[in-house]
Scaffold this active site. Structure first.
Site, PDB file in Angstrom:
ATOM      1  N   CYS A 307       0.827  -1.208   0.000  1.00  0.00           N
ATOM      2  CA  CYS A 307       0.000   0.000   0.000  1.00  0.00           C
ATOM      3  C   CYS A 307       0.858   1.253   0.000  1.00  0.00           C
ATOM      4  O   CYS A 307       1.052   1.903   1.031  1.00  0.00           O
ATOM      5  CB  CYS A 307      -0.945   0.017   1.191  1.00  0.00           C
ATOM      6  SG  CYS A 307      -2.218   1.291   1.020  1.00  0.00           S
ATOM      7  N   ASP A 444       1.388 -10.145  -1.907  1.00  0.00           N
ATOM      8  CA  ASP A 444       2.563  -9.281  -1.788  1.00  0.00           C
ATOM      9  C   ASP A 444       3.875  -9.959  -2.138  1.00  0.00           C
ATOM     10  O   ASP A 444       4.860  -9.274  -2.432  1.00  0.00           O
ATOM     11  CB  ASP A 444       2.667  -8.739  -0.355  1.00  0.00           C
ATOM     12  CG  ASP A 444       1.536  -7.795  -0.001  1.00  0.00           C
ATOM     13  OD1 ASP A 444       0.834  -7.339  -0.916  1.00  0.00           O
ATOM     14  OD2 ASP A 444       1.353  -7.516   1.206  1.00  0.00           O
ATOM     15  N   CYS A 489      -5.983   2.237  -4.175  1.00  0.00           N
ATOM     16  CA  CYS A 489      -5.447   2.914  -2.997  1.00  0.00           C
ATOM     17  C   CYS A 489      -6.401   4.049  -2.619  1.00  0.00           C
ATOM     18  O   CYS A 489      -6.354   5.121  -3.225  1.00  0.00           O
ATOM     19  CB  CYS A 489      -4.048   3.465  -3.289  1.00  0.00           C
ATOM     20  SG  CYS A 489      -3.227   4.128  -1.839  1.00  0.00           S
TER      21      CYS A 489
END
Length: 560
Positions: A307, A444, A489
């Protein structure tokens, strides 16, 4: 001679000739260990000749012959004894150097971690994954009878791992799936930004992991230390071996707090906080509430990080609170970003800059946090320079919000699954491993150049589910699922307003809503409502349950 350094005492090499022994002596080696039995190949001088040549050049020699694939505990002990007794530095060799490196690895089983040992071997050019189970077992042989088989093994019980298991089961129930993760709790990490702003409580972001495992999936509570993909095996920290037909790698990433000198010692006190940890996000809110003016620093390390908007989300929400409390005018706020710009997608920079100007934030790009002294309220940053490392600059602070450097987990970086970057090497469209046909990765830990966000994992899970099931023969058709790099985001620029950034590979904007409903390039109250009220239940009740609103994958024809 090509000597590859393993440790300060030991380097390894393939077969040495008599001329190589002389060269080794000239290079400073004091001893040689020969791990190849005499007569194994036509290319090798017998040990007696190697020993005589070594003596001629002032070196000592020791013969510890081992047969490939049959290294005994006695062999390991003999090698370790020779390595310790002989004058250092030592060069050891066999035909290729693999046996010597394996002997070193087994001799350090128990004193070094499995990923550390595998990483050392990998750095020298040796893949030790086939020995990982034995290393995890303290160097003692592991019996094949102890392996636990599963059709599909998923490494990681985070958002990506649970979502892909649920997506697979939503398409077919006839599956044997195991999820491997050592954790007790599962966290809704996108909520930590709101914890740091006093909007959520920490408890709202936490659930017991066992309660989230899809029905019919086996939970294996253990840490993974290595992969052995050539043998379809995952090695656990207790030396157990899991066998798989198909593997999904989704362990998340590693927050490397220790990479910043002094950071671990001062986190959670001295005004040093981070929304990147469950137990610290509430400390962020405490500091923000108690702030009466002074210097507030917000940092961002080099990419990639999870993020990438979160570092500045914390900053904007803090500034908004200080403005409401009447203390922003007494604050010096600085955003120190190791990168070259405010945000990676250019279309969203203008609306963010309006808030930078509104809050009076100083932007310092190319500034990477390298050291912090909490009691002295001082931080040091390395300032990027075109011609080298650049200078180190010092900043004082009253509070500092720190984002740690981030890497793939150690056991991923040390494995043969990783690309040069350390992340699991995948095809960025199908998310299948670039080398191993029965391995996929998402979340991730994988190498695709997308934003590392929960929104990305939500889109990736059905892609992996469909492509894996198709390869298993569980789904028919001529289409394959494609991931376009989607990430989202929700940039919390003030309490009650969000710039809802949505983008795909190459920084292309891909808004999910028409502009009359949510204009993604302007702050939106509806986007805030989405973030605060809708996304948490979508996460818990849809994404982790195999329901896929706005997440159905795109498709393209399979190659013939």
């Amino acid at each position: 001679m090509e000597a590859k350094k393993i440790s300060d005492r030991l380097s390894v090499s393939g077969q040495l000739s008599l001329a190589d022994v002389k060269q080794a002596a000239e290079a400073g080696f004091k001893s040689v260990i020969v791990n190849r039995p005499d007569g194994e190949g036509d290319d090798q001088p017998p040990f007696a000749e190697i020993a005589a040549e070594a003596k001629r050049h002032g070196m000592e020699a020791r013969h510890v012959p081992v047969v490939p694939g049959k290294i005994s505990s006695a062999d390991v002990e003999a090698f370790d004894r020779a390595r310790e007794e002989l004058p250092a530095p030592v060069i050891g060799y066999c035909r290729t150097g693999t046996r010597t490196t394996t002997l070193w690895a087994l001799s350090h089983a128990g004193s070094k971690s499995v990923p550390e040992i595998l990483a050392t071997g990998k750095a020298a050019g040796y893949d030790l994954s086939g020995t990982a189970a034995r290393i995890a077992n303290g160097g003692k042989p592991v019996t094949e009878a102890g392996a636990e088989p599963h059709q599909v093994v998923i490494v990681g019980g985070g958002a990506a791992g649970i979502a892909v298991a649920a997506s697979m089961l939503a398409r077919t129930k006839d599956l044997d799936i195991a999820i491997v993760d050592p954790a007790d709790a599962h966290y809704y990490q996108p909520g930590w930004t709101l914890v740091g702003a006093g909007i959520f409580t920490p408890e709202q972001t936490r659930r017991q992991l066992d309660s989230l495992i899809p029905k019919g999936v086996k939970r294996i509570k253990a840490g993974v230390v290595a992969f052995d993909p050539d043998n379809n095996a995952v090695i656990l920290e207790d030396a157990r071996v899991l066998r798989y037909e198909w593997l999904v790698v989704a362990p998340g990433l590693k927050l490397d707090w220790a990479a910043v000198e002094g950071l671990s010692e001062t986190l959670g006190k001295n005004g040093v906080t981070s929304n990147y940890r469950y137990d610290l996000a509430s400390y962020t809110w405490q500091l923000v509430k108690e702030f009466k003016g002074g210097t507030a620093l917000f940092t961002q390390p080099p990419m990639p990080i999870k993020c990438a908007g979160a570092p500045q989300k914390a900053m904007y929400l803090s500034c908004d609170t200080w403005r409401d409390n009447g203390v922003l005018k007494d604050a010096t706020v600085e955003f120190l970003n190791a990168g070259p710009g405010l945000f990676g997608v250019a279309d969203y920079v203008p609306p963010l800059m309006k808030y930078v100007e509104r809050y009076g934030i100083d932007l310092s790009f190319g500034h990477n946090l390298i050291k912090i002294d909490g009691p002295a309220k001082t931080a040091w940053f390395r300032k990027a320079a075109k011609d080298g490392d650049g200078e180190v600059v010092e900043r004082s602070f009253n509070m500092i919000h720190v984002v740690p450097p981030q890497t793939a987990p150690d056991f991923v970086r040390a494995s043969s699954l990783s690309a040069d970057s350390g992340w699991v090497s995948v095809d960025q469209s199908t998310l299948k491993h670039t080398k191993y046909e029965n391995i996929f990765s998402l979340g991730d830990a994988m190498s695709a150049p997308n934003a590392k966000t929960a929104a990305a994992a939500r889109k990736q899970a059905p892609v992996v589910a469909e492509n894996l099931l198709a390869d298993m023969g569980k789904l028919s058709g001529t289409q394959r699922a494609i991931y376009d790099g989607y990430g989202s985001c929700p940039l919390t620029v003030e309490r009650g307003k969000i710039v809802l950034a949505e983008f795909a590979y190459g920084g292309k904007r891909v808004p999910s809503f028409p502009s009359w409903l949510i204009n993604d390039r302007k702050p939106s109250r509806l986007a805030w409502f989405l973030k605060e009220k809708l996304l948490p239940p979508i996460y818990w009740q849809a994404m982790l349950k195999g329901r896929e609103p706005l997440a159905k994958p795109k498709h393209e024809a399979r190659p013939r």
